[in-house]
Structure formats: C-alpha cells, structure tokens
Design a protein around this motif. Structure first.
Motif, PDB file in Angstrom:
ATOM      1  N   ALA A   4       0.831  -1.201   0.000  1.00 49.21           N
ATOM      2  CA  ALA A   4       0.000   0.000   0.000  1.00 49.21           C
ATOM      3  C   ALA A   4       0.868   1.254   0.000  1.00 49.21           C
ATOM      4  O   ALA A   4       0.633   2.191  -0.768  1.00 49.21           O
ATOM      5  CB  ALA A   4      -0.943  -0.014   1.198  1.00 49.21           C
ATOM      6  N   VAL A   5       1.901   1.244   0.842  1.00 47.86           N
ATOM      7  CA  VAL A   5       2.779   2.411   0.900  1.00 47.86           C
ATOM      8  C   VAL A   5       3.484   2.598  -0.443  1.00 47.86           C
ATOM      9  O   VAL A   5       3.606   3.706  -0.963  1.00 47.86           O
ATOM     10  CB  VAL A   5       3.824   2.247   2.045  1.00 47.86           C
ATOM     11  CG1 VAL A   5       4.883   3.335   1.964  1.00 47.86           C
ATOM     12  CG2 VAL A   5       3.126   2.262   3.392  1.00 47.86           C
ATOM     13  N   THR A   6       3.903   1.504  -1.039  1.00 52.18           N
ATOM     14  CA  THR A   6       4.639   1.584  -2.309  1.00 52.18           C
ATOM     15  C   THR A   6       3.812   2.235  -3.410  1.00 52.18           C
ATOM     16  O   THR A   6       4.312   3.041  -4.180  1.00 52.18           O
ATOM     17  CB  THR A   6       5.076   0.168  -2.760  1.00 52.18           C
ATOM     18  OG1 THR A   6       5.741  -0.454  -1.673  1.00 52.18           O
ATOM     19  CG2 THR A   6       5.988   0.234  -3.970  1.00 52.18           C
ATOM     20  N   VAL A   7       2.534   1.895  -3.478  1.00 56.15           N
ATOM     21  CA  VAL A   7       1.721   2.469  -4.557  1.00 56.15           C
ATOM     22  C   VAL A   7       0.976   3.728  -4.096  1.00 56.15           C
ATOM     23  O   VAL A   7       0.244   4.329  -4.877  1.00 56.15           O
ATOM     24  CB  VAL A   7       0.711   1.454  -5.149  1.00 56.15           C
ATOM     25  CG1 VAL A   7       1.441   0.264  -5.736  1.00 56.15           C
ATOM     26  CG2 VAL A   7      -0.308   1.006  -4.122  1.00 56.15           C
ATOM     27  N   GLY A   8       1.156   4.105  -2.821  1.00 58.00           N
ATOM     28  CA  GLY A   8       0.541   5.341  -2.329  1.00 58.00           C
ATOM     29  C   GLY A   8      -0.965   5.269  -2.230  1.00 58.00           C
ATOM     30  O   GLY A   8      -1.673   6.212  -2.562  1.00 58.00           O
ATOM     31  N   GLU A   9      -1.476   4.151  -1.772  1.00 57.94           N
ATOM     32  CA  GLU A   9      -2.930   3.985  -1.662  1.00 57.94           C
ATOM     33  C   GLU A   9      -3.232   3.368  -0.303  1.00 57.94           C
ATOM     34  O   GLU A   9      -2.342   2.807   0.328  1.00 57.94           O
ATOM     35  CB  GLU A   9      -3.366   3.061  -2.808  1.00 57.94           C
ATOM     36  CG  GLU A   9      -4.822   2.995  -3.174  1.00 57.94           C
ATOM     37  CD  GLU A   9      -5.589   4.300  -3.123  1.00 57.94           C
ATOM     38  OE1 GLU A   9      -6.221   4.519  -2.087  1.00 57.94           O
ATOM     39  OE2 GLU A   9      -5.569   5.074  -4.093  1.00 57.94           O
ATOM     40  N   GLU A  10      -4.481   3.489   0.166  1.00 56.86           N
ATOM     41  CA  GLU A  10      -4.802   2.907   1.465  1.00 56.86           C
ATOM     42  C   GLU A  10      -4.867   1.383   1.376  1.00 56.86           C
ATOM     43  O   GLU A  10      -5.338   0.828   0.379  1.00 56.86           O
ATOM     44  CB  GLU A  10      -6.162   3.421   1.940  1.00 56.86           C
ATOM     45  CG  GLU A  10      -6.077   4.831   2.471  1.00 56.86           C
ATOM     46  CD  GLU A  10      -7.387   5.281   3.064  1.00 56.86           C
ATOM     47  OE1 GLU A  10      -8.114   4.437   3.606  1.00 56.86           O
ATOM     48  OE2 GLU A  10      -7.681   6.477   2.965  1.00 56.86           O
ATOM     49  N   ALA A  11      -4.416   0.748   2.456  1.00 52.90           N
ATOM     50  CA  ALA A  11      -4.396  -0.714   2.469  1.00 52.90           C
ATOM     51  C   ALA A  11      -5.798  -1.280   2.220  1.00 52.90           C
ATOM     52  O   ALA A  11      -5.969  -2.273   1.508  1.00 52.90           O
ATOM     53  CB  ALA A  11      -3.838  -1.224   3.789  1.00 52.90           C
ATOM     54  N   GLU A  12      -6.804  -0.618   2.791  1.00 58.84           N
ATOM     55  CA  GLU A  12      -8.166  -1.144   2.638  1.00 58.84           C
ATOM     56  C   GLU A  12      -8.610  -1.147   1.174  1.00 58.84           C
ATOM     57  O   GLU A  12      -9.283  -2.069   0.710  1.00 58.84           O
ATOM     58  CB  GLU A  12      -9.160  -0.340   3.486  1.00 58.84           C
ATOM     59  CG  GLU A  12     -10.566  -0.875   3.275  1.00 58.84           C
ATOM     60  CD  GLU A  12     -11.595  -0.432   4.297  1.00 58.84           C
ATOM     61  OE1 GLU A  12     -11.233   0.081   5.357  1.00 58.84           O
ATOM     62  OE2 GLU A  12     -12.791  -0.626   3.976  1.00 58.84           O
ATOM     63  N   THR A  13      -8.215  -0.090   0.445  1.00 61.37           N
ATOM     64  CA  THR A  13      -8.570  -0.026  -0.978  1.00 61.37           C
ATOM     65  C   THR A  13      -7.887  -1.153  -1.745  1.00 61.37           C
ATOM     66  O   THR A  13      -8.500  -1.822  -2.586  1.00 61.37           O
ATOM     67  CB  THR A  13      -8.146   1.340  -1.578  1.00 61.37           C
ATOM     68  OG1 THR A  13      -8.712   2.363  -0.779  1.00 61.37           O
ATOM     69  CG2 THR A  13      -8.607   1.484  -3.015  1.00 61.37           C
ATOM     70  N   ILE A  14      -6.607  -1.359  -1.446  1.00 58.47           N
ATOM     71  CA  ILE A  14      -5.887  -2.438  -2.125  1.00 58.47           C
ATOM     72  C   ILE A  14      -6.582  -3.763  -1.827  1.00 58.47           C
ATOM     73  O   ILE A  14      -6.838  -4.569  -2.720  1.00 58.47           O
ATOM     74  CB  ILE A  14      -4.423  -2.533  -1.617  1.00 58.47           C
ATOM     75  CG1 ILE A  14      -3.719  -1.189  -1.722  1.00 58.47           C
ATOM     76  CG2 ILE A  14      -3.670  -3.643  -2.342  1.00 58.47           C
ATOM     77  CD1 ILE A  14      -3.238  -0.802  -3.057  1.00 58.47           C
ATOM     78  N   GLU A  15      -6.907  -3.959  -0.548  1.00 64.11           N
ATOM     79  CA  GLU A  15      -7.436  -5.251  -0.139  1.00 64.11           C
ATOM     80  C   GLU A  15      -8.848  -5.511  -0.644  1.00 64.11           C
ATOM     81  O   GLU A  15      -9.178  -6.621  -1.035  1.00 64.11           O
ATOM     82  CB  GLU A  15      -7.395  -5.369   1.388  1.00 64.11           C
ATOM     83  CG  GLU A  15      -7.572  -6.792   1.849  1.00 64.11           C
ATOM     84  CD  GLU A  15      -7.288  -6.957   3.332  1.00 64.11           C
ATOM     85  OE1 GLU A  15      -7.420  -5.948   4.060  1.00 64.11           O
ATOM     86  OE2 GLU A  15      -6.960  -8.077   3.741  1.00 64.11           O
ATOM     87  N   SER A  16      -9.707  -4.465  -0.636  1.00 63.16           N
ATOM     88  CA  SER A  16     -11.096  -4.753  -0.998  1.00 63.16           C
ATOM     89  C   SER A  16     -11.445  -4.395  -2.437  1.00 63.16           C
ATOM     90  O   SER A  16     -12.439  -4.860  -2.966  1.00 63.16           O
ATOM     91  CB  SER A  16     -12.063  -4.079  -0.018  1.00 63.16           C
ATOM     92  OG  SER A  16     -11.864  -2.698  -0.017  1.00 63.16           O
ATOM     93  N   VAL A  17     -10.637  -3.557  -3.085  1.00 53.79           N
ATOM     94  CA  VAL A  17     -10.976  -3.168  -4.455  1.00 53.79           C
ATOM     95  C   VAL A  17     -10.042  -3.802  -5.481  1.00 53.79           C
ATOM     96  O   VAL A  17     -10.484  -4.395  -6.464  1.00 53.79           O
ATOM     97  CB  VAL A  17     -10.940  -1.618  -4.618  1.00 53.79           C
ATOM     98  CG1 VAL A  17     -11.314  -1.210  -6.029  1.00 53.79           C
ATOM     99  CG2 VAL A  17     -11.866  -0.956  -3.607  1.00 53.79           C
ATOM    100  N   VAL A  18      -8.739  -3.676  -5.232  1.00 52.15           N
ATOM    101  CA  VAL A  18      -7.769  -4.108  -6.254  1.00 52.15           C
ATOM    102  C   VAL A  18      -7.539  -5.620  -6.226  1.00 52.15           C
ATOM    103  O   VAL A  18      -7.657  -6.311  -7.236  1.00 52.15           O
ATOM    104  CB  VAL A  18      -6.431  -3.357  -6.063  1.00 52.15           C
ATOM    105  CG1 VAL A  18      -5.413  -3.815  -7.093  1.00 52.15           C
ATOM    106  CG2 VAL A  18      -6.651  -1.850  -6.177  1.00 52.15           C
ATOM    107  N   GLU A  19      -7.201  -6.116  -5.041  1.00 54.68           N
ATOM    108  CA  GLU A  19      -6.784  -7.521  -4.954  1.00 54.68           C
ATOM    109  C   GLU A  19      -7.826  -8.550  -5.377  1.00 54.68           C
ATOM    110  O   GLU A  19      -7.484  -9.503  -6.066  1.00 54.68           O
ATOM    111  CB  GLU A  19      -6.341  -7.835  -3.528  1.00 54.68           C
ATOM    112  CG  GLU A  19      -4.929  -7.445  -3.289  1.00 54.68           C
ATOM    113  CD  GLU A  19      -4.461  -7.900  -1.931  1.00 54.68           C
ATOM    114  OE1 GLU A  19      -3.300  -7.666  -1.642  1.00 54.68           O
ATOM    115  OE2 GLU A  19      -5.264  -8.481  -1.161  1.00 54.68           O
TER     116      GLU A  19
END
Ligand code: ATP
Length: 360
Positions: free
Chosen positions: A309-324
């Motif tokens: 999340a830090v690497t792509v500059g996005e919130e962990a929750e967004t990565i986990e629930s939207v992207v992944e």
C-alpha cells in the motif's frame, strides 16, 4: 455559484440513477441470489410483514446498493440510506432507528465501518426492534428502553469477514455477490446503451465487457466514456439530429448529436478506453501499479499488504477490498501467509520475463 465539477457529478449521478434496474427481473446476473431474494420477498409479502434483514457482501460496484433499492421497491416500502462511516456514535444510530416509519427498509452501506458501540445497539434493534438508550454517566447512569417500528435492515459490506459474528448472525439472509461473467456484462451494456442512446454492436459490446473487471458499475462508466468518444469522434452519419450528409461536421450547431450519440465501433471502444488508461483486459492504473510493484519492485513477492500500500501510495483497505479481489480472481495475484505473490500470468501481462524471479 455552481461549481462546474459538482454540476457534472450531478449529471453523472442522474445518469447512474437511470441505469439502475428497479426490479429483480431487470437485474442482470447473480442468478442464485436473485432467486433467494425473490423467495424472501414473496414470503414477506404473503404474510404482510417486513422482509428479514439482508446482508450483501462483495467488491464495490456489483450491485449492492441497487439490490437494496430493489428490495424497497419490490416490497413497496420506503427506503432510508445511510452508511457505516456516518454512524460514529451509538447516538447517531439511535436517532436513525427511532425515526424509521413502520416497515421501512434501512440500507447501511459499508456496515463494517460503523462504530463498535453502535454495532452493539444494532444487535438488539435487529432482534427485538428495541434499543436501550443510556442516560447519564458513571454510577448514576440508567438505560431507558425504547420500542422501534419494525424495519428491514439491508447491510452492505466489501468485507464481511470484518463483521463481528453476533452482527452477522442476526441477518436472516446473507448473499455474496460475485464478479459478473462477460455475457452478463454484455447484457448490462446493452441495456444501458439503450438508455444512453448509443448504438453498441455486439463486437463493441464484447470489447467493453472484457474491459470491465467483471463489474457492472465499471461497464456503465466505460460505456459513458465510449459514448463521449463517439459523440466527438464518431461517424456523423450514424448519429441523429446532426443534419446528416456531407460536410466536416465541425464548428457550429451540432447540439443535436446529444439526442442519439451514434454507433460505437470496436475501434472507438479501444481508442476511448486507451485514453482513460484502461488496458486490454480492463486493468486500470492502480491495478497495474500494484502488479508492477509486486513483480518489479518486490521480484514477485511475497510482499505484505501494508508495504504494498505504501509503495503504490494507496490505502491498504482499498488495495485489499478493491484491487486484490479481481487480480486474485483472474489469477494474477496469490495470497500466501507471508504476503502477496505474482503469478506467471502477471509477468506475462506486464511483459516481464519470469525467469530468475521467485514465482511458484
Ligand atoms: P457500492 O457498494 O460501492 O455502492 P454497489 O455494489 O452497491 O457498489 P451499485 O451502486 O448497486 O453497486 O451498482 C453500480 C452500478 O451498476 C449501478 O449504476 C447499476 O445500475 C449497475 N448495476 C449493478 N448491478 C447491476 C445488474 N445486476 N444489472 C444491471 N445493472 C447493474
């Protein structure tokens, strides 16, 4: 003064509303869930009682809000909409619940983000249509019971795993929405194209569906951008109200084009979506940033969620629930106890040679 950006949003929202199916029969796909909901609503109607509480889970844009509206519409009950982040104290929920009219459908989006104290109040409300209001503090505190009008709660969450069990258990029906199949998205696109007045032949429809990440909301959004593209760059002879015939179609008096946008070709779809950074399989900039980070920066992983999340500059929750969820679903990303790993398919998509990397 009207902020043009806000005005534009309003227009888009109005369009969004027009694209929403208002009955279960019009709701595309999710066959199983639709059947289950239909039975639940029919039984409630026969017995003239509010339908049981319903929990809808799944990634954003798959139709949770739409289904909540359909539940209210089909059971001919008013709908009240709220969301977890708006309920920060038990008092917020008490105010909401005590103002419901009998039989009202209460939709709480992102229900997993509600305050813990409100969650506890909700248990009792869902079960007994009653809440206890605490008055005062410390030794002198007392609770005053308050009866509520019977209601149907429709909760939506992208992360049902984050809901405490006692809350989850109080829903009479829980449905998990899955990503849509391409043929289903094609039906969504066909329906929306008719509403938007743009002609989308089967090949162009397929192309839009393929790029929609299995998500109707994205299909509708891409369709609107394709429509824009056709209005501006499309073949003028396919759009109505432009005065037809020869001429370069530039300059003055082309307002009639908004009546019928014209016909979208596959090339229009490809050009429009390239402009908006949607790639051939529908991955957007954030999807690709995540994949790229796992593959290039972390050599295929495993990499932990927060680091990613830090690497792509996005919130962990967004990565986990939207992207992944989508990257996992198409087999580009794996989740292991030690973190996220990229698969050979992800390397192939990014055109990065897989050898030397730690891919299993
Ligand atoms: P969120 O949880 O983020 O609010 P959501 O899952 O509730 O997302 P909706 O707002 O219900 O998603 O749906 C997004 C858009 O997709 C709406 O415009 C709706 O018209 C369309 N849509 C969703 N599901 C369907 C469907 N099954 N058939 C036709 N259109 C659909």
């Amino acid at each position: 003064t009207v902020d043009p950006a806000v005005a534009e949003d309003d227009v888009e929202l109005a369009v969004e509303g027009a694209l929403r199916p208002s009955s279960l029969a019009e709701f595309v796909g999710q066959h199983k869930v639709r059947g289950q909901l239909q039975l639940l609503l029919d039984a409630a109607r026969i017995q003239q009682r509010p339908p049981d509480h319903i929990l809808l889970s799944g990634p954003p844009g798959l139709g949770k809000t739409t289904l909540a509206m359909i539940v209210a519409h089909e059971s001919e009950r008013p709908l009240r909409m709220s969301s977890g982040p708006a309920i920060q104290h038990a008092g917020d929920l008490a105010a909401l619940l005590s103002s419901l009219v009998p039989g009202e459908v209460l939709f709480i989006d992102e229900i997993h983000r509600m305050a813990r104290s409100a969650e506890e109040m909700l248990y009792l409300a869902m079960e007994d249509f009653r809440i206890d209001i605490m008055v005062g503090k410390g030794a002198g505190a007392t609770s005053i019971p308050l009866d509520l009008a019977p209601f149907t709660l429709v909760g939506a969450t992208t992360r049902s795993g984050l809901l405490p069990n006692p809350l989850r258990d109080r829903f009479g029906f829980t449905a998990h929405l899955e990503y849509y199949e391409p043929e289903e998205l094609e039906r969504v696109v066909a329906r929306s194209a008719a509403v938007l007045g743009v002609e989308v032949p089967p090949a162009a429809r397929e192309e839009i569906s393929r790029r929609s990440r299995g998500t109707p909301r994205i299909a509708n959004r891409l369709l609107r951008r394709v429509r824009d593209y056709v209005i501006v760059h499309g073949d003028p002879s396919t759009s109505s109200g432009t005065g037809g015939g020869s001429g370069t179609g530039g300059g003055s008096g082309t307002g009639g084009r908004t009546l019928r946008a014209g016909t979208a070709t596959e090339a229009d779809v490809a050009a429009a979506l390239e402009l908006y950074d949607v790639d051939a399989i529908g991955l957007d900039r954030l999807d690709r940033a995540v994949l790229d980070a796992v593959v290039r920066r972390f050599r295929g992983g495993p990499v932990g969620l927060s680091t990613l999340a830090v690497t792509v500059g996005e919130e962990a929750e967004t990565i986990e629930s939207v992207v992944e969820p989508y990257l996992v679903r198409i087999g580009f990303l794996g989740r292991t106890p030690r973190g996220r790993v990229a698969t050979p398919e992800a390397y192939a998509h990014l055109r990065v040679p897989a050898h030397g990397a730690t891919v299993r």
